[in-house]
Scaffold this active site. Structure first.
Site, short mmCIF file in Angstrom:
data_model
loop_
_atom_site.label_atom_id
_atom_site.label_comp_id
_atom_site.label_asym_id
_atom_site.label_seq_id
_atom_site.Cartn_x
_atom_site.Cartn_y
_atom_site.Cartn_z
N GLN A 83 0.74 -1.22 -0.16
CA GLN A 83 -0.19 0.04 0.02
C GLN A 83 0.86 1.04 0.19
O GLN A 83 2.14 1.09 0.31
CB GLN A 83 -0.88 0.05 1.03
CG GLN A 83 -1.79 -1.47 1.28
CD GLN A 83 -3.55 -0.98 2.27
OE1 GLN A 83 -2.65 -0.83 3.39
NE2 GLN A 83 -4.18 -1.56 2.25
N SER A 91 -4.82 -8.28 4.98
CA SER A 91 -5.71 -7.43 4.71
C SER A 91 -6.55 -7.92 4.29
O SER A 91 -6.44 -8.87 3.35
CB SER A 91 -4.99 -6.10 3.16
OG SER A 91 -6.45 -6.33 2.74
N GLY A 92 -7.81 -7.74 4.74
CA GLY A 92 -9.10 -8.60 4.42
C GLY A 92 -9.93 -8.52 3.04
O GLY A 92 -9.71 -9.37 2.17
N SER A 93 -9.66 -7.06 2.49
CA SER A 93 -10.57 -7.27 1.48
C SER A 93 -9.19 -7.47 0.12
O SER A 93 -9.95 -7.96 -0.47
CB SER A 93 -10.73 -5.57 1.13
OG SER A 93 -9.40 -4.87 1.45
N ASP A 249 -10.09 4.02 3.23
CA ASP A 249 -10.56 2.09 2.85
C ASP A 249 -11.93 2.33 2.60
O ASP A 249 -12.54 2.57 2.67
CB ASP A 249 -10.75 1.72 3.34
CG ASP A 249 -9.82 -0.50 3.46
OD1 ASP A 249 -11.42 -0.38 2.37
OD2 ASP A 249 -9.94 -1.52 3.89
N CYS A 253 -13.77 -3.20 5.63
CA CYS A 253 -12.40 -3.00 6.41
C CYS A 253 -12.26 -4.99 7.11
O CYS A 253 -12.60 -4.94 7.91
CB CYS A 253 -11.81 -2.25 7.21
SG CYS A 253 -10.18 -2.15 7.62
N GLY A 254 -11.55 -6.02 6.70
CA GLY A 254 -11.65 -7.37 7.35
C GLY A 254 -10.32 -7.17 7.87
O GLY A 254 -11.19 -7.91 9.20
N THR A 255 -10.03 -6.88 8.05
CA THR A 255 -8.97 -6.07 9.33
C THR A 255 -9.12 -5.83 10.42
O THR A 255 -9.28 -5.97 11.45
CB THR A 255 -7.13 -5.84 9.17
OG1 THR A 255 -7.46 -5.21 8.29
CG2 THR A 255 -6.54 -7.22 8.64
#
Length: 344
Positions: A83, A91-93, A249, A253-255
């Site tokens: 990033q 990162s989840g996404s 984001d 946001c997964g995390t």
């Protein structure tokens, strides 16, 4: 035309957050584990990340994912998320984008109705269960690594604001969770620039005033992001993650929601078996749940599960002409934000 470097990418997004995947042109990064590869990118040679992420080959509103053969014997693929600030452990996404790309392009064989893909990340193994139908990866559920609340109601002095209360939690990377009402704002597309400004100031304050480290994974320390957390009118979780040097984001946001669930569990507000809808600043959604409880280094922890959708939207090839004066790209504050001091 002669290029000295050529990279192939598949463009994808998960609930609005772009997470393109490198599928050719990067053979490997030094290191015997994904964690060692992460450290190499952040501490030894950052040129590959800059080449892929910064303009003119990248844009501010995206991430780029490096795909590796797994280092762990139980995994199917390894990845590192690149990033604007640095390379990140998880990162989840981006994991949802990665699994969608792996299955829909045939890099890994798709099985219907479900395909299980084990991801080797610097934060640990993440098991992804993809729901598949007629060649389409319809959704991806991520069994995340153990997540925990590190510091509740920590106080930091923020420039121009004063004392702000933050919760520090690990959701695959470390987050600082902040109630936007405490700084007299809310989460919405029209408040994005203000949230970025305040979030960047909170991030700086935390860097100066708090010590944060993972108890079992050396080198995973300090917050990656500030995440504003609230609820919408329907009572669903609402969040906005501030990503240095200055954007939000687009996904829920997964995390970040894994960290949020860990804080909710630590406060007795959620328990194993509870599930929620989490919404982003553009109102896209993840299903987030606490699949179980565990311990980590003697402290209570949870096992979150994050479910979302990914879509492939393009294929891309980039290269580097030997005469190009910008081999590591550039960033300008009009698009990237001005929190350059928060970059690695």
């Amino acid at each position: 035309m002669r290029w000295k470097k050529t990279v192939n990418l598949v463009e994808a997004h998960a609930e609005g957050e772009i997470g393109r995947v490198v599928t050719g042109g990067v053979l490997d990064v030094p290191g015997d584990s994904i964690l060692e590869k992460l450290r190499y990118l952040n501490e030894v040679d950052d040129s590959l990340r800059k080449f892929l992420v910064f303009e003119p080959r990248g844009t501010a509103q995206m991430s780029t994912n490096l795909l590796f053969p797994p280092c762990h014997p139980e995994a199917d693929a390894g990845f590192i998320c690149l990033q604007g600030d640095k390379a990140h452990a998880m990162s989840g996404s981006n994991a949802i984008c990665l699994v969608t790309v792996l299955l829909e392009t045939g890099i890994l064989e798709m099985h219907e109705p479900e395909t299980v893909v084990t991801l080797d990340t610097a934060a640990g193994l993440v098991t992804a269960t993809a729901t598949c139908r007629e060649g389409k990866c319809e959704s991806v559920s991520l069994a995340m690594t153990p997540c925990f609340a590190d510091q509740l109601d920590a106080k930091v002095e923020v420039e121009g604001i004063g004392e702000v209360s933050v919760d520090i939690a690990f959701g695959g990377i470390f987050y600082a969770l902040v109630d936007p009402a405490a700084i007299n704002t809310r989460i919405g597309p029209d408040t994005a620039r203000h949230l970025v400004d305040v979030g960047s100031r909170v991030h700086r304050a935390i860097n100066r005033q708090l010590e944060i480290s993972h108890p079992e994974i050396p080198g995973l320390g300090g917050i990656s992001y500030v995440m504003f957390v609230s609820h919408n009118a329907e009572g669903e979780l609402k969040g906005a993650t501030i990503m240095p040097p200055g954007r939000i984001d687009r996904s829920p946001c997964g995390t970040g929601n894994s960290a949020r669930l860990a804080v909710m569990a630590a406060r007795g507000e959620a328990k194993a078996g509870d599930s929620y809808t989490a919404r982003s600043i553009i109102d896209s959604r993840f299903k987030v749940e606490i699949a179980g409880a565990t311990t980590l280094a003697g402290r209570p922890a949870i096992l979150p599960c994050i479910t979302g959708r990914g879509w492939i939207h393009g294929f891309h090839q980039i290269g580097l002409d030997p005469s190009d004066p910008y081999p590591e790209g550039y960033k300008v504050a009009d698009c990237w934000g001005d929190a350059f001091d928060l970059l690695n």
